[in-house]
Structures are given as structure tokens and as C-alpha cells.
Design a protein around this motif. Structure first.
Motif, PDB file in Angstrom:
ATOM      1  N   THR A  21       0.836  -1.208   0.000  1.00 20.06           N
ATOM      2  CA  THR A  21       0.000   0.000   0.000  1.00 20.06           C
ATOM      3  C   THR A  21       0.868   1.254   0.000  1.00 20.06           C
ATOM      4  O   THR A  21       0.604   2.220  -0.740  1.00 20.06           O
ATOM      5  N   LEU A  22       1.919   1.243   0.820  1.00 21.13           N
ATOM      6  CA  LEU A  22       2.836   2.384   0.852  1.00 21.13           C
ATOM      7  C   LEU A  22       3.536   2.572  -0.485  1.00 21.13           C
ATOM      8  O   LEU A  22       3.699   3.712  -0.961  1.00 21.13           O
ATOM      9  N   PHE A  23       3.934   1.452  -1.110  1.00 23.76           N
ATOM     10  CA  PHE A  23       4.616   1.562  -2.415  1.00 23.76           C
ATOM     11  C   PHE A  23       3.682   2.145  -3.485  1.00 23.76           C
ATOM     12  O   PHE A  23       4.098   2.986  -4.297  1.00 23.76           O
ATOM     13  N   LEU A  24       2.425   1.704  -3.488  1.00 23.90           N
ATOM     14  CA  LEU A  24       1.472   2.251  -4.460  1.00 23.90           C
ATOM     15  C   LEU A  24       1.207   3.737  -4.195  1.00 23.90           C
ATOM     16  O   LEU A  24       1.091   4.532  -5.144  1.00 23.90           O
ATOM     17  N   GLN A  25       1.115   4.112  -2.943  1.00 21.18           N
ATOM     18  CA  GLN A  25       0.915   5.534  -2.626  1.00 21.18           C
ATOM     19  C   GLN A  25       2.096   6.380  -3.111  1.00 21.18           C
ATOM     20  O   GLN A  25       1.905   7.425  -3.746  1.00 21.18           O
ATOM     21  N   CYS A  26       3.296   5.918  -2.833  1.00 24.59           N
ATOM     22  CA  CYS A  26       4.482   6.663  -3.269  1.00 24.59           C
ATOM     23  C   CYS A  26       4.582   6.701  -4.792  1.00 24.59           C
ATOM     24  O   CYS A  26       5.002   7.716  -5.371  1.00 24.59           O
ATOM     25  N   SER A  27       4.194   5.628  -5.460  1.00 30.15           N
ATOM     26  CA  SER A  27       4.240   5.599  -6.931  1.00 30.15           C
ATOM     27  C   SER A  27       3.255   6.592  -7.534  1.00 30.15           C
ATOM     28  O   SER A  27       3.587   7.316  -8.489  1.00 30.15           O
ATOM     29  N   CYS A  28       2.050   6.651  -6.986  1.00 33.56           N
ATOM     30  CA  CYS A  28       1.071   7.611  -7.509  1.00 33.56           C
ATOM     31  C   CYS A  28       1.534   9.048  -7.275  1.00 33.56           C
ATOM     32  O   CYS A  28       1.393   9.908  -8.167  1.00 33.56           O
ATOM     33  N   ILE A  29       2.096   9.299  -6.112  1.00 36.11           N
ATOM     34  CA  ILE A  29       2.577  10.659  -5.815  1.00 36.11           C
ATOM     35  C   ILE A  29       3.699  11.051  -6.765  1.00 36.11           C
ATOM     36  O   ILE A  29       3.704  12.158  -7.325  1.00 36.11           O
ATOM     37  N   THR A  30       4.667  10.159  -6.965  1.00 34.31           N
ATOM     38  CA  THR A  30       5.801  10.480  -7.851  1.00 34.31           C
ATOM     39  C   THR A  30       5.358  10.636  -9.297  1.00 34.31           C
ATOM     40  O   THR A  30       5.931  11.450 -10.038  1.00 34.31           O
ATOM     41  N   GLY A  35       4.930  14.486 -13.618  1.00 32.47           N
ATOM     42  CA  GLY A  35       4.249  15.185 -14.708  1.00 32.47           C
ATOM     43  C   GLY A  35       4.225  16.686 -14.511  1.00 32.47           C
ATOM     44  O   GLY A  35       4.467  17.453 -15.452  1.00 32.47           O
ATOM     45  N   LEU A  36       3.957  17.122 -13.276  1.00 26.89           N
ATOM     46  CA  LEU A  36       3.984  18.562 -12.991  1.00 26.89           C
ATOM     47  C   LEU A  36       5.393  19.129 -13.141  1.00 26.89           C
ATOM     48  O   LEU A  36       5.566  20.260 -13.626  1.00 26.89           O
ATOM     49  N   PHE A  37       6.399  18.347 -12.737  1.00 31.84           N
ATOM     50  CA  PHE A  37       7.784  18.809 -12.846  1.00 31.84           C
ATOM     51  C   PHE A  37       8.178  18.976 -14.315  1.00 31.84           C
ATOM     52  O   PHE A  37       8.849  19.954 -14.686  1.00 31.84           O
ATOM     53  N   TYR A  38       7.759  18.026 -15.171  1.00 35.00           N
ATOM     54  CA  TYR A  38       8.050  18.147 -16.605  1.00 35.00           C
ATOM     55  C   TYR A  38       7.363  19.365 -17.201  1.00 35.00           C
ATOM     56  O   TYR A  38       7.982  20.150 -17.959  1.00 35.00           O
ATOM     57  N   ASN A  39       6.086  19.564 -16.884  1.00 38.45           N
ATOM     58  CA  ASN A  39       5.365  20.717 -17.433  1.00 38.45           C
ATOM     59  C   ASN A  39       5.972  22.031 -16.944  1.00 38.45           C
ATOM     60  O   ASN A  39       6.053  23.012 -17.694  1.00 38.45           O
ATOM     61  N   TRP A  40       6.423  22.069 -15.707  1.00 39.09           N
ATOM     62  CA  TRP A  40       7.036  23.278 -15.147  1.00 39.09           C
ATOM     63  C   TRP A  40       8.345  23.607 -15.855  1.00 39.09           C
ATOM     64  O   TRP A  40       8.606  24.754 -16.214  1.00 39.09           O
ATOM     65  N   MET A  41       9.180  22.582 -16.091  1.00 37.78           N
ATOM     66  CA  MET A  41      10.473  22.824 -16.744  1.00 37.78           C
ATOM     67  C   MET A  41      10.299  23.176 -18.217  1.00 37.78           C
ATOM     68  O   MET A  41      10.988  24.051 -18.750  1.00 37.78           O
ATOM     69  N   PHE A  42       9.355  22.500 -18.888  1.00 40.88           N
ATOM     70  CA  PHE A  42       9.211  22.712 -20.339  1.00 40.88           C
ATOM     71  C   PHE A  42       8.420  23.974 -20.657  1.00 40.88           C
ATOM     72  O   PHE A  42       8.812  24.762 -21.525  1.00 40.88           O
ATOM     73  N   LEU A  62      14.218   9.067  -8.199  1.00 43.36           N
ATOM     74  CA  LEU A  62      14.851   9.380  -6.917  1.00 43.36           C
ATOM     75  C   LEU A  62      13.812   9.709  -5.845  1.00 43.36           C
ATOM     76  O   LEU A  62      13.960   9.320  -4.674  1.00 43.36           O
ATOM     77  N   LEU A  63      12.758  10.408  -6.237  1.00 44.09           N
ATOM     78  CA  LEU A  63      11.703  10.743  -5.283  1.00 44.09           C
ATOM     79  C   LEU A  63      10.984   9.498  -4.791  1.00 44.09           C
ATOM     80  O   LEU A  63      10.645   9.378  -3.602  1.00 44.09           O
TER      81      LEU A  63
END
Length: 441
Positions: A21-30, A35-42, A62-63
Motif C-alpha cells: 500500500t505504501l509503495f502504491l501511494q508513493c508511486s502515484c505521488i511520484t 508530470g507537474l515537474f516536466y510541465n514546469w520545466m518545459f 529518486l523521489l
């Protein structure tokens, strides 16, 4: 939701189910953050798409490892979210708004200024050409006037030939003037292009530096808050929490919480202290100054378009200016030549009267200031979507000023849920402090 948060905030999962459950939560967050990080940089920082994708994938990987394996890092990352509602988040939003305004409005302003310069160049070129053509009119008038004077002098039978024409010099070759005007226009265009490139590059570099510094400071601020929370019992410890209420009820000292309502407040309440209100007003005034500076750029864009549109419209309506040259020369009958009278007496030449000679001519010309052959680019109207986006961003930024206090309270609640045993010690410390204050009173 409570169960999911319990699994997410636990230092160590209790079983394999909680681990997955923790792994799935962290995967969804990352995935969302990547996606937001890519849109922000581009889109905002204007990096290339392949570099943005590479950075987003590396950052997400890494996150994911950090969130899944390091419990305090998970707490720090979670506190970064409400920290975006503080002054660091405002800096990020303000830099994004500045980038949008400058990148979209600066080329528009430069384009309208170029249009104004093209109008001025067109007027100067056509008016100088028309003025040079008018010199030919003066040459024709001087030649015909000279013919009239010569005929008058020949009619008195003076044997010495005389030339009555005026010597009027005309500038036959106007290509030099046109060439100089063309070179001047090209130089002005290059200068404006250099200024535009310099402004855009400076804003890009400055925006990247501000964005990088703001992100690093967000991490530092969250880490610093967690460090102070875990090392100082008195740090940010003036709230009536559930643990403090339960401790007061167990020890039959609920009156301590009621009597100390002025010094301690509930973290879920909407009441702001006097200091918090003054801080909000100061932040709002500083933000208003930044808003005025950006609105100045928007006003410059509208003003440049208005001037360019008016200049193009008025130039197309310019009418030709008529120029008339009237020459009138008259010699009345009976006039005598009395120049050197002794010369006529010695050589016994009788004095002669000048015949009546009238010369009256009118010469017409038209001065033109514009031409259909002028290459004038149409003025570029302001983009209303930029003003709309700017308004929405500033509404969000202004709202963060008053939400900053509640964001700090949320950071405290997140830290308390990640470290429940330490929160009990903090509640006990605050309870003992209230007891000492009550005894002293």
C-alpha cells in the motif's frame, strides 16, 4: 482515508499489505509530481523537451526511492505541499507570472514599436522624395524667368551679349539619401531586436535562478521546521490539540485550557492573532508593488498598440499638400536706362526706353507623405489571455497571504501525525507550562 494516512505516516509498515500500500501511494505521488515537474520545466522555464523528460524521469525515480525508504524525508516532502502556500510558494507563482508577462508581451511591444518606426520611415522617405521633385519646379521657373529677362535685354539693342538665365543647382541623384535612410532604419531594427533578445534572455535566466532557489528553499524550510519540531519542545507549541485536551481531562484540569484561551488557540480555528494580521497586511502591500510593475508592462503593451494603430490609420489618410509658386515680373513702359549716363553722352548713343514686358506664371506641385508601396507591418493587438492568466495567478497569490498562517498550522499537524510519540511529549510540556502559569497567577 484515515487508514491510508496511517500507513503513509508510519515509520515502518506492519505487514506486507501495508508495504505494498505504501509503495502504491508513493508511486502515484511520484507520477503526479513527475508530470507537474516536466510541465514546469518545459512550459515555464522553457527547457528543451528531451532535457525536461530526462530530468522528470530522474527526479521521479529518486523521489520514489526517497519516499518509500526514508520516513523523515516522507514527512518533509508532505510538508512541502502546504509550504507552497507560504512566501516561498508566492515567489514561485510570482516568477511564473513575470515569465508569462515578459515572454508574451515584450515581443508584442517591440513589434508595435517597429511598426511606428516603419511609419516614420515611410513618411520621411516619401516627403523627402516629393521635396526633391519640387526642386525641378524651381529650376523650370528660374529658366523661364531668365528667358523673359533675356528677351527684354535683347530688345534694347545692346550689342554686348548677355545671359539672363539663373544658375539653379538641383540634386539629381537622390539615391544617396534613400540609402542613408535605409541603413538608419536597418540599424534601428537591429538595435530593437538586440534589446528584445537581451530582455527575454535575462528574464529566462533570472526566472530559472529564482525557481531553482525557491525549490531549494522550500526543501530547506520544511527540513528546518521538522528539525526544530523534533529538537525543541517549545517550538510552535501553543495550540490546543486533542492530546492536550485528553491529558487535561485525565488530570481533571480542563479549566487550564479555558482560562488560557488568549495565549493558546486551536489549530483548526479561523482566528488570527494581531501579529499574524499585521504580517498579512505587510505582505499584501509588497505584493501590490510587484503587481503595479507588471501592470505597467501591460499598459505599455496597450499604449504601443494604440500609437501604432493610430499612426498606420492616419498615414493611410494623409492627403497630398498642394504647393503653388507664383512669379510676377513687370516693366512699365517709359522706363529708361540711366546707368552711367556719361557713357551714352561720350559715344552719342541715345537713351532708350525699355519696352513694356510682363511676366506672370504659376507653377503647381503636390507634396506626398505616404505611398502604397511602403512596407508597413500591421500593428499587433494585445493578447487578452495573458491578462486573464495574470489576474488568476495574482488572485491565487493574494489568497496565499491569508492562508500562510493556516499552512504553518497544517505543517505542524503533519509533523505530529508522523511522530506521535514526540507529540505526546510536546503536549505534556505545554500542559506543565500552563500549570506553572496558573499557580503563579
Amino acid at each position: 482515508a484515515a487508514d491510508l494516512w496511517s500507513v503513509y505516516s508510519k515509520p515502518v509498515p506492519a505487514n506486507s499489505r501495508e508495504l505494498w500500500t505504501l509503495f502504491l501511494q508513493c508511486s502515484c505521488i511520484t507520477a503526479v509530481i513527475g508530470g507537474l515537474f516536466y510541465n514546469w520545466m518545459f512550459a515555464s522555464l522553457e527547457y528543451s523537451w528531451h532535457f525536461s523528460i530526462a530530468m522528470a524521469i530522474s527526479f521521479s525515480f529518486l523521489l520514489l526511492l526517497t519516499l518509500f525508504l526514508v520516513h523523515p524525508a516522507r514527512c518533509v516532502f508532505t510538508m512541502i505541499m502546504p509550504t507552497l502556500g507560504t512566501k516561498q510558494g508566492r515567489k514561485l507563482l510570482l516568477s511564473t507570472c513575470t515569465m508569462i508577462v515578459v515572454v508574451n508581451l515584450t515581443p508584442n511591444i517591440m513589434s508595435n514599436i517597429k511598426t511606428i518606426l516603419q511609419v516614420i520611415q515611410c513618411i520621411c522617405k516619401n516627403s523627402s522624395e516629393s521635396l526633391l521633385n519640387s526642386t525641378a519646379l524651381l529650376g523650370t521657373a528660374s529658366w523661364e524667368f531668365g528667358n523673359a529677362i533675356q528677351e527684354t535685354l535683347h530688345s534694347i539693342n545692346i550689342h554686348k551679349p548677355m545671359n539672363g538665365h539663373f544658375q539653379f543647382s538641383l540634386l539629381e541623384n537622390s539615391s544617396l539619401i534613400y540609402q542613408q535612410m535605409h541603413l538608419a532604419g536597418e540599424k534601428i531594427g537591429r538595435d530593437f531586436l538586440a534589446v528584445e533578445v537581451l530582455v527575454k534572455d535575462s528574464v529566462r535566466v533570472g526566472n530559472k535562478l529564482v525557481a531553482g532557489f525557491s525549490m531549494l528553499y522550500l526543501c530547506y524550510e520544511s527540513t528546518s521546521y521538522l528539525k526544530n519540531y523534533l529538537t525543541k519542545l517549545h517550538f510552535d507549541n501553543f495550540f490546543i490539540t486533542k492530546k492536550l485536551e485528553r491529558l487535561a481531562v485525565d488530570r481533571k484540569a480542563s479549566h487550564l485550557l479555558v482560562g488560557s484561551s488568549k495565549t493558546i488557540i486551536r489549530p483548526t480555528g479561523l482566528r488570527l492573532s494581531r501579529e499574524e494580521m499585521m504580517l498579512c497586511l505587510v505582505q499584501a502591500m509588497l505584493l501590490t508593488v510587484a503587481l503595479m510593475l507588471l501592470l505597467l508592462v501591460v499598459v505599455m503593451d496597450h499604449f504601443a498598440f494604440s500609437v501604432a494603430d493610430t499612426a498606420v490609420g492616419k498615414t493611410a489618410k494623409f492627403s497630398m499638400v498642394p504647393v503653388a509658386l507664383n512669379l510676377k515680373y513687370s516693366v512699365s513702359s517709359g522706363a529708361k536706362i540711366e546707368f552711367l549716363p556719361f557713357f551714352w553722352i561720350i559715344f552719342q548713343i541715345p537713351q532708350k526706353e525699355l519696352p513694356r514686358q510682363d511676366f506672370e506664371r504659376s507653377y503647381h506641385h503636390h507634396l506626398t507623405f505616404s505611398s502604397a508601396h511602403c512596407r508597413i507591418s500591421p500593428p499587433t493587438p494585445p493578447n487578452p489571455s495573458v491578462l486573464l492568466v495574470m489576474g488568476l495567478l495574482f488572485c491565487i497569490i493574494y489568497s496565499t497571504i491569508f492562508l500562510e498562517t493556516y499552512a504553518h498550522r497544517l505543517c505542524r499537524k503533519i509533523a505530529a501525525s508522523f511522530f506521535e510519540s514526540w507529540e505526546e511529549k510536546r503536549a505534556l510540556y505545554l500542559y506543565n507550562k500552563l500549570c506553572r502559569k496558573h499557580k503563579k497567577e
